[in-house]
Design a protein around this motif. Sequence first.
Motif, PDB file in Angstrom:
ATOM      1  N   TYR A   1     -12.956  -0.035   5.829  1.00  0.00           N
ATOM      2  CA  TYR A   1     -11.607  -0.022   5.251  1.00  0.00           C
ATOM      3  C   TYR A   1     -10.780   1.204   5.650  1.00  0.00           C
TER       4      TYR A   1
ATOM      5  N   HIS B   1     -12.266  -4.905   9.272  1.00  0.00           N
ATOM      6  CA  HIS B   1     -12.289  -4.007   8.111  1.00  0.00           C
ATOM      7  C   HIS B   1     -12.443  -2.536   8.496  1.00  0.00           C
TER       8      HIS B   1
ATOM      9  N   ASP C   1      -7.868  -4.954   7.962  1.00  0.00           N
ATOM     10  CA  ASP C   1      -8.082  -4.555   6.573  1.00  0.00           C
ATOM     11  C   ASP C   1      -8.459  -3.072   6.467  1.00  0.00           C
ATOM     12  N   ASN C   2      -8.240  -2.308   7.522  1.00  0.00           N
ATOM     13  CA  ASN C   2      -8.518  -0.874   7.525  1.00  0.00           C
ATOM     14  C   ASN C   2      -7.290  -0.122   7.011  1.00  0.00           C
ATOM     15  N   ASP C   3      -7.006  -0.340   5.725  1.00  0.00           N
ATOM     16  CA  ASP C   3      -5.726   0.099   5.170  1.00  0.00           C
ATOM     17  C   ASP C   3      -5.717   1.523   4.639  1.00  0.00           C
TER      18      ASP C   3
ATOM     19  N   THR D   1     -17.289  -4.918   9.938  1.00  0.00           N
ATOM     20  CA  THR D   1     -17.358  -4.106   8.723  1.00  0.00           C
ATOM     21  C   THR D   1     -18.018  -2.763   8.981  1.00  0.00           C
TER      22      THR D   1
ATOM     23  N   TYR E   1       0.844  -1.188   0.000  1.00  0.00           N
ATOM     24  CA  TYR E   1       0.000   0.000   0.000  1.00  0.00           C
ATOM     25  C   TYR E   1       0.885   1.246   0.000  1.00  0.00           C
TER      26      TYR E   1
END
Length: 270
Positions: A219, A213, A250-252, A193, A11
């Motif tokens: 995200y 997430h 997955d919270n990129d 989520t 990322y």
Amino acid sequence: MIRIGVSGWRYAGWRGDFYPTGLRQKDELSHVGERMSSVEINGSFYSLQRPTSYQRWRSSVPDDFVFAVKGSRYVTHMKALRDVETPLANFFASGPLALGPTLGPLLWQLPERLVFDEELVATFLGLLPRSHGEAATLAARHDDRIVDERAFTQAEVTAPLRHAFEPRHESWNSPTARALLADHGAALVHADTAGRFPTMGDGTADFHYVRLHGEQKLYAGGYSDETLDAWAGRLVQWDAAGEDTYVYFDNDIDGRAPWDALHLLDRVSP
């Protein structure tokens, strides 16, 4: 065993932050491997990778590292689990077995539109390999989409394979769905989520698979200390019960995923 890491690692927004300025892109996975115990490969969801890629990833991390591998969206989203024996063979021939002993669970993320169908899901579960050896046998049945010289169809180790399902339709939140997954030893993913999709994970297997997430925003954003404390408590309880756990942030988008993973690791490490 508690494994904590991130979903993906390449990322741009992490560079100059989690990744020190000047770190070569090819060394980013090694940087993750020095600080975390696992990572979720998500490029395998978007397209078939090559055995050489899996071999390179494996060589970038410690021997006791674990990779989770996200199953192909061609199987889950385009084919919607129907008529997928050959696509599954192609997926396994594309290189996951090249990870050898570092291969961990397989994640099958399902589309929001996929309603639970007991017969369909039972058929799909029956196709999934339960060991490296079964995966190699399935991989050998690949079609010409995977040319022989790029196929990896050998089992390096004798070990079981674990499967986890992340459905996003409320119909999966039922005793019938849980019982079917439990019959096959498949885990129902604990997915946070930010309220976008149902949260339905519970004990359908002898291990847990957690995907985080986002707490307030899908995200994106970060997890509060209170939430990380609560997750740490759950992980320690599962560990005390002899149940393995795999956790992936997955919270990129805002670059918080790797830091949240490290903060959770700090809470559960001796």
